[in-house]
Design a protein around this motif. Structure first.
Motif, PDB file in Angstrom:
ATOM      1  N   ASN A  17       0.787  -1.162   0.143  1.00 21.52           N
ATOM      2  CA  ASN A  17      -0.198  -0.034  -0.072  1.00 21.52           C
ATOM      3  C   ASN A  17       0.862   1.266  -0.043  1.00 21.52           C
ATOM      4  OD1 ASN A  17      -1.870  -2.143   0.918  1.00 21.52           O
ATOM      5  ND2 ASN A  17      -3.170  -0.617   1.009  1.00 21.52           N
ATOM      6  N   PHE A  19     -13.959   1.220   7.348  1.00 19.72           N
ATOM      7  CA  PHE A  19     -14.772   0.112   6.835  1.00 19.72           C
ATOM      8  C   PHE A  19     -14.763  -1.296   7.658  1.00 19.72           C
ATOM      9  CE2 PHE A  19     -13.922   2.373   2.534  1.00 19.72           C
ATOM     10  CZ  PHE A  19     -15.057   3.218   2.730  1.00 19.72           C
ATOM     11  N   GLY A  39      -9.007  -3.246   9.577  1.00 22.36           N
ATOM     12  CA  GLY A  39      -8.265  -3.998   8.548  1.00 22.36           C
ATOM     13  C   GLY A  39      -6.848  -3.655   8.691  1.00 22.36           C
ATOM     14  N   ARG A  80      -3.015  -3.539   7.034  1.00 23.23           N
ATOM     15  CA  ARG A  80      -2.230  -3.441   5.677  1.00 23.23           C
ATOM     16  C   ARG A  80      -0.772  -3.057   5.747  1.00 23.23           C
ATOM     17  NH1 ARG A  80      -6.388  -5.137   4.682  1.00 23.23           N
ATOM     18  NH2 ARG A  80      -7.919  -4.915   3.074  1.00 23.23           N
TER      19      ARG A  80
HETATM   20  C1  WQD Z   1      -6.746   0.277   3.098  1.00 26.14           C
HETATM   21  C2  WQD Z   1      -7.557   0.095   4.401  1.00 26.14           C
HETATM   22  C3  WQD Z   1      -9.857  -0.449   4.014  1.00 26.14           C
HETATM   23  C4  WQD Z   1     -10.631   3.739   2.746  1.00 26.14           C
HETATM   24  C5  WQD Z   1      -6.274  -0.948  -2.670  1.00 26.14           C
HETATM   25  C6  WQD Z   1      -6.366  -1.883  -3.896  1.00 26.14           C
HETATM   26  C7  WQD Z   1      -4.872  -2.574  -4.162  1.00 26.14           C
HETATM   27  C8  WQD Z   1      -3.972  -1.389  -4.840  1.00 26.14           C
HETATM   28  C9  WQD Z   1      -4.051  -0.419  -3.421  1.00 26.14           C
HETATM   29  C10 WQD Z   1      -4.373   0.462  -6.313  1.00 26.14           C
HETATM   30  C11 WQD Z   1      -8.489  -1.316   4.138  1.00 26.14           C
HETATM   31  C12 WQD Z   1      -9.573   0.854   4.754  1.00 26.14           C
HETATM   32  C13 WQD Z   1      -9.933   2.599   3.166  1.00 26.14           C
HETATM   33  C14 WQD Z   1     -11.787   4.375   3.606  1.00 26.14           C
HETATM   34  C15 WQD Z   1     -11.281   2.764   5.205  1.00 26.14           C
HETATM   35  N1  WQD Z   1      -4.432  -0.961  -5.813  1.00 26.14           N
HETATM   36  N2  WQD Z   1     -10.370   2.017   4.413  1.00 26.14           N
HETATM   37  N3  WQD Z   1     -11.943   3.731   4.879  1.00 26.14           N
HETATM   38  O1  WQD Z   1      -8.071  -1.947  -0.276  1.00 26.14           O
HETATM   39  O2  WQD Z   1      -5.567  -2.354   0.858  1.00 26.14           O
HETATM   40  O3  WQD Z   1      -5.985  -1.731  -1.655  1.00 26.14           O
HETATM   41  O4  WQD Z   1      -5.313   0.131  -3.016  1.00 26.14           O
HETATM   42  O5  WQD Z   1      -3.928   1.064  -6.768  1.00 26.14           O
HETATM   43  O6  WQD Z   1      -5.108  -3.454  -5.182  1.00 26.14           O
HETATM   44  O7  WQD Z   1      -7.119  -3.124  -3.602  1.00 26.14           O
HETATM   45  O8  WQD Z   1      -6.379   0.009   0.028  1.00 26.14           O
HETATM   46  O9  WQD Z   1      -6.215   2.202   0.950  1.00 26.14           O
HETATM   47  O10 WQD Z   1      -8.115   1.529  -0.193  1.00 26.14           O
HETATM   48  O11 WQD Z   1      -7.661   0.524   2.251  1.00 26.14           O
HETATM   49  O12 WQD Z   1     -11.382   2.290   6.405  1.00 26.14           O
HETATM   50  O13 WQD Z   1     -12.248   5.478   3.446  1.00 26.14           O
HETATM   51  O14 WQD Z   1      -8.222   0.984   4.765  1.00 26.14           O
HETATM   52  O15 WQD Z   1     -10.876  -1.089   4.274  1.00 26.14           O
HETATM   53  O16 WQD Z   1      -8.603  -1.971   5.314  1.00 26.14           O
HETATM   54  P1  WQD Z   1      -6.383  -1.551  -0.320  1.00 26.14           P
HETATM   55  P2  WQD Z   1      -6.984   1.226   0.698  1.00 26.14           P
END
Ligand code: WQD
Length: 344
Positions: free
Chosen positions: A183, A222, A233, A235
């Motif tokens: 990430n 989320f 979650g 990451r």
């Molecule tokens: C991170 C965490 C969410 C937004 C995605 C793609 C991946 C890559 C990077 C893109 C999770 C939580 C998020 C919000 C939240 N590709 N969250 N509220 O889903 O790990 O990866 O982006 O180019 O392929 O799937 O990253 O930053 O969206 O989410 O709670 O408003 O933050 O649920 O746990 P993700 P993310």
């Protein structure tokens, strides 16, 4: 003395491409950017120049357009290519799958075809941890099976990896590195370049910065019922400048490889939860980020982080910046952009 090597960055004005341009130039390479400005701004080229002292040559073109690429290869002696050109919004890919398959696959095929015509054989691909699908077998290692992706964006990364493996197997002059990003967050230490999503951000860090700025009232977290230390979650957040240096290491690794196609995870190997990130952001920057707990987002994994040992062993690369650096640099960039756009 041997002249500088020139790297073509396809989609090089975007978030990761622009930081990689800086890292390459700092490592002594020249950079040329091909970008269609579909999700980027031309001013990023000037800003790269502000940081490095040299503005990269920019070709505004569609990377799927082979004639436009041929012009780049005729005019520049390209040592290697890094391919960042692609659509990347997960939700949009579900609504517009054909656009995602067309764009992400076509740009890759055109680059490979034109590279072969001009005898250029070093290729680094901007892949993603999303290729591991919904595996719960963390930390993810490169040997793990890929597939089982949850959206067309993820499948394009998976398919392109396969295309590259096949192409490298058939052409001994082609060597490929697949970089599976976890990430990416943060911004260049100067605050001059960073992540500038258009519209409502899909990803957590840009959403946090917009809430801190007051552009959005509240962050929706989320889900808080995942099997993690605080229920939110987890990451593997990685500073974009560490990620950028990973591309330099990959390009150096390719100088000497032949006919190979190898995957590397680019992550820190550490996992942080949504609330860890929010609390760190508030503490290091001294700002409030109001949040409320919302429903889980469909398709999200509970936990995703890298085993990053292979990149360390083979590329000699490891992430050096921590979660505080990521929060500080993301916020500095946001504030500098806000003040420069209000004064211009
Ligand atoms: C991170 C965490 C969410 C937004 C995605 C793609 C991946 C890559 C990077 C893109 C999770 C939580 C998020 C919000 C939240 N590709 N969250 N509220 O889903 O790990 O990866 O982006 O180019 O392929 O799937 O990253 O930053 O969206 O989410 O709670 O408003 O933050 O649920 O746990 P993700 P993310």
């Amino acid at each position: 003395m041997e002249g500088k090597k020139t790297i073509l960055l396809a989609g090089g004005l975007g978030f990761i491409g622009s930081h990689t341009a800086v890292a390459l130039m700092e490592a002594g390479y020249e950079t040329v950017i091909a970008d269609d400005l579909s999700n980027s701004e031309e001013s990023v080229a000037e800003r790269i120049g502000q940081i490095t002292g040299t503005k990269p040559k920019l070709y505004v073109c569609d990377v799927a357009d082979r004639e436009a690429l041929r012009r780049v290869f005729r005019e520049q002696e390209i040592f290697g290519v890094i391919h960042f050109a692609g659509c990347k919004a997960v939700g949009e890919s579900v609504a517009q799958p054909l656009r995602y398959y067309r764009n992400n696959l076509d740009t890759t095929l055109s680059l490979l075809e034109v590279m072969a015509e001009f005898g250029c054989g070093r290729f680094v691909f901007s892949s993603s941890a999303t290729v591991y699908g919904v595996s719960e077998d963390v930390p993810f290692t490169e040997e793990q099976a890929t597939g089982g992706c949850t959206n067309p964006y993820g499948w394009t990364k998976y398919m392109i990896e396969q295309i590259l493996r096949d192409a490298a197997a058939a052409d001994p002059k082609l060597s490929v590195v697949l970089l599976r990003y976890f990430n990416p967050v943060g911004a260049h230490e100067s605050g001059i370049i960073g992540e500038q999503p258009s519209g409502v951000p899909n990803n957590l860090m840009p959403y946090i910065t917009q809430v801190a700025q007051g552009i959005r009232p509240v962050l929706h977290v989320f889900g808080d019922d995942y099997p993690t230390h605080d229920g939110t979650g987890v990451r593997d957040y990685i500073h974009v400048m560490d990620l950028a240096r990973g591309h330099v290491a990959a390009m150096e690794h390719l100088n000497g490889a032949s006919g190979s196609c190898e995957a590397f995870n680019l992550g820190t190997g550490k996992g942080y939860s949504v609330l860890d990130l929010v609390h760190t952001f508030q503490r290091v920057n001294g700002v409030e980020v109001p949040y409320e707990i919302a429903e889980r987002r469909p398709g999200d994994l509970a936990v995703c982080y890298a085993n990053a040992e292979k990149a360390q062993e083979i590329l000699g690369w490891k992430a050096e910046k921590d979660i505080e650096d990521m929060c500080r640099d993301a916020w500095q960039f946001t504030q500098l952009r806000a003040s420069s756009s209000s004064s211009s």
